[in-house]
Design an enzyme around this catalytic site. Structure first.
Site, PDB file in Angstrom:
ATOM      1  N   LYS A  79       0.843  -1.199   0.000  1.00  0.00           N
ATOM      2  CA  LYS A  79       0.000   0.000   0.000  1.00  0.00           C
ATOM      3  C   LYS A  79       0.879   1.250   0.000  1.00  0.00           C
ATOM      4  O   LYS A  79       1.925   1.270   0.669  1.00  0.00           O
ATOM      5  CB  LYS A  79      -0.886  -0.050   1.250  1.00  0.00           C
ATOM      6  N   SER A 154      -9.843   1.256   2.851  1.00  0.00           N
ATOM      7  CA  SER A 154      -8.998   2.094   2.043  1.00  0.00           C
ATOM      8  C   SER A 154      -7.918   1.335   1.275  1.00  0.00           C
ATOM      9  O   SER A 154      -7.376   1.873   0.315  1.00  0.00           O
ATOM     10  CB  SER A 154      -8.318   3.141   2.936  1.00  0.00           C
ATOM     11  N   SER A 178     -10.021  -1.359   6.974  1.00  0.00           N
ATOM     12  CA  SER A 178      -9.452  -1.150   5.630  1.00  0.00           C
ATOM     13  C   SER A 178      -8.647  -2.290   5.052  1.00  0.00           C
ATOM     14  O   SER A 178      -8.244  -2.221   3.889  1.00  0.00           O
ATOM     15  CB  SER A 178      -8.585   0.103   5.626  1.00  0.00           C
TER      16      SER A 178
HETATM   17  N1  GLN Z   1     -13.632   3.218   6.417  1.00  0.00           N
HETATM   18  C1  GLN Z   1     -13.002   3.624   7.638  1.00  0.00           C
HETATM   19  C2  GLN Z   1     -12.678   5.097   7.599  1.00  0.00           C
HETATM   20  O1  GLN Z   1     -12.946   5.687   6.619  1.00  0.00           O
HETATM   21  C3  GLN Z   1     -11.787   2.796   7.918  1.00  0.00           C
HETATM   22  C4  GLN Z   1     -10.559   3.254   7.238  1.00  0.00           C
HETATM   23  C5  GLN Z   1      -9.356   2.450   7.598  1.00  0.00           C
HETATM   24  O2  GLN Z   1      -9.445   1.385   8.199  1.00  0.00           O
HETATM   25  N2  GLN Z   1      -8.207   2.999   7.266  1.00  0.00           N
HETATM   26  O3  GLN Z   1     -12.159   5.636   8.512  1.00  0.00           O
END
Ligand code: GLN
EC number: 6.3.5.7
Length: 485
Positions: A79, A154, A178
């Site tokens: 990532k 994400s 995410s």
């Molecule tokens: N969807 C969640 C957020 O927007 C989780 C994001 C994540 O785990 N980085 O914060």
């Protein structure tokens, strides 16, 4: 089976028997990456030469009679939140579009020690805030099962890359789901380890008390192998756990007889898509058939998890993102006439709307007079949730639930509706608040779209969690429909 759709542990066996060279494997993956990237946009930068070079080195080593480690020369994606020297680390943000970190993150340092080949750095929601890669400043990635859908987020680029065979495995990060949600949306395995298990050094911070890196892989065995490589104490991360090294593959192969699987009494499945509920119920039946006991556990405060997270995470984000001030790195406004303008314009020009929203939410919740009402209260609820999980794990080996209330949603479908995305994190967020490990393993399909099963385990219980997920994977023996490409 195509080389690029073969799990690493099987490829490793094949090359040890001389059936395939590591270079052939890397060429297959790089070729697949180049052939499909135009449609998928899984990557923000690609490094085919690095991947091929690492493979050649592995072949040379093997030719000299050395024993290869399982990841040596294997093309793996990371990532774009991890600092890797000589690569851009954008974190999905225009702000860091041309940022090249001068040092190596803990995770990629360990992967480098294990001999991996970096095939590319994957697309993500800006600063990991989001659920579909649609908040990436560089445009969304596509779901390889249906190109009109998101791959989740994400860590969506990592998920689409692994599902499509553009990388044999990938690393993601999970602050509120995410890793697990995109794994569920793309039919792969993803694990968020226990908080502290994997170093956060050199991983761009979103919500430091919740962020955790983990593997996204084609199957459970590969996830255990990758966690073997990246886990461990790192003195450069003050929250890194002093846990002794463990072999996470140690209990793979155990069966489900007598295992206790918890289902949460208060889990509100009425918010979930009926197709997701159907897969979940079938998964529970299968666990039962394989000899597991299904036991109801009570987590009375779980309904407050989303609200708690969306106070704590923005608070920490607003503090962490204070470093993007136009002075030290990344975007710097050219027109600013004084320091205040430099801050304002650099941030205004460099950051996207979701990131700005989170900074505003966090700054508000931390401001004088509101701290006690929001942040402090959220921390108290977090403590209750933690304690309730601890009590539940006195009764069961793991807790099962769907990963996400829906399968992959359409690109653009939730545009302008952040609340809808926030609420959809209800099943994944509790594990981050409690700091416990959670794995998403393919559970079935809703039409053409994959649906994952989530299993949560107790703190530092990954070895057991892998064994349960592996046994489930074997029992289910899921036959997947063909990809869209
Ligand atoms: N969807 C969640 C957020 O927007 C989780 C994001 C994540 O785990 N980085 O914060």
């Amino acid at each position: 089976m195509k080389l690029y759709h073969t799990p690493i542990h099987l490829l490793h066996q094949q090359r040890q028997k001389g059936q395939v060279s590591t270079l052939e494997i890397a060429q297959a993956v790089v070729g697949r990456m180049q052939a499909t990237e135009g449609q998928l946009h899984s990557f923000l930068s690609t490094y085919p030469d690095r991947a091929l070079e690492a493979a050649k080195q592995a072949d040379q080593k093997q030719a000299q009679g050395a024993q290869l480690g399982p990841l040596e020369g294997m093309p793996i994606a990371v990532k774009d939140i991890f600092a890797v020297p000589g690569t851009r680390t954008t974190c999905g943000s225009k702000y860091l579009e041309n940022f090249v970190a001068p040092y190596e993150s803990g995770v990629t340092g360990k992967l480098a020690e294990a001999g991996y080949g970096l095939v590319g750095k994957t697309n993500m929601d800006e600063f990991a805030m989001g659920s579909g890669t649609e908040n990436s400043a560089f445009g969304p990635s596509k779901n390889p099962w249906d190109l009109s859908k998101v791959p989740g987020g994400s860590s969506g680029g990592s998920a689409s890359a692994v599902a499509a065979g553009q990388a044999l495995a990938a690393i993601g990060t999970d602050t509120g789901g995410s890793i697990r949600q995109p794994a569920s949306f793309t039919g792969i395995v993803g694990i968020k380890p226990t908080y502290g298990r994997v170093s956060r050094w050199g991983m761009v911070a979103f919500a430091s008390s919740l962020d955790q890196a983990g593997p996204m892989t084609q199957d459970v065995t590969d996830a255990a192998l990758l966690l073997n490589a990246i886990a461990g104490f790192d003195p450069r991360d003050s929250t890194s756990a002093q846990e002794p090294a463990t072999d996470f593959t140690a209990r793979l192969g155990e069966n489900l007889k007598g295992k206790k699987i918890g289902v949460i009494k208060e889990l509100d499945l009425s918010v979930a898509d009926p197709a997701v509920v159907k897969v979940f119920e079938a998964n529970l039946e299968l666990l039962k058939k394989a000899g597991a006991q299904i036991i109801e556990v009570s987590l009375p405060n779980i309904a407050h998890a989303v609200a708690t997270y969306y106070v704590i995470a923005p608070c920490e984000a607003s503090s962490n993102l204070g470093r993007y001030d136009g002075v030290r790195y990344g975007e710097r406004s050219a027109e600013a006439k004084n320091l205040l303008e430099l801050y304002e314009q650099s941030r205004d020009q460099g950051l996207g709307p979701e990131v700005k929203l989170r900074i505003l939410l966090g700054t508000f919740a931390l401001s004088a007079g509101y701290y006690d009402a929001y942040y402090l209260k959220a921390l108290k609820v977090q403590n209750l949730i933690r304690a309730q999980y601890k009590a539940a794990f006195a009764q069961v080996d793991a807790i099962a639930s769907p990963v996400s209330p829906t399968p992959a949603f359409g690109i653009g479908e939730r545009a302008g509706d952040p609340l809808k995305n926030y609420l959809a994190d209800a099943f994944t967020i509790p594990a981050n608040l409690a700091g416990i490990p959670g794995i998403s393993v393919p559970g079935g399909f809703a039409g053409q779209l994959p649906v994952g099963l989530q299993l949560l385990g107790e703190h530092f219980g990954e070895t057991k969690l892998f064994s349960l997920a592996h046994a489930f994977e074997r029992e289910l023996d899921l036959q997947k429909p063909p990809l869209a490409l």
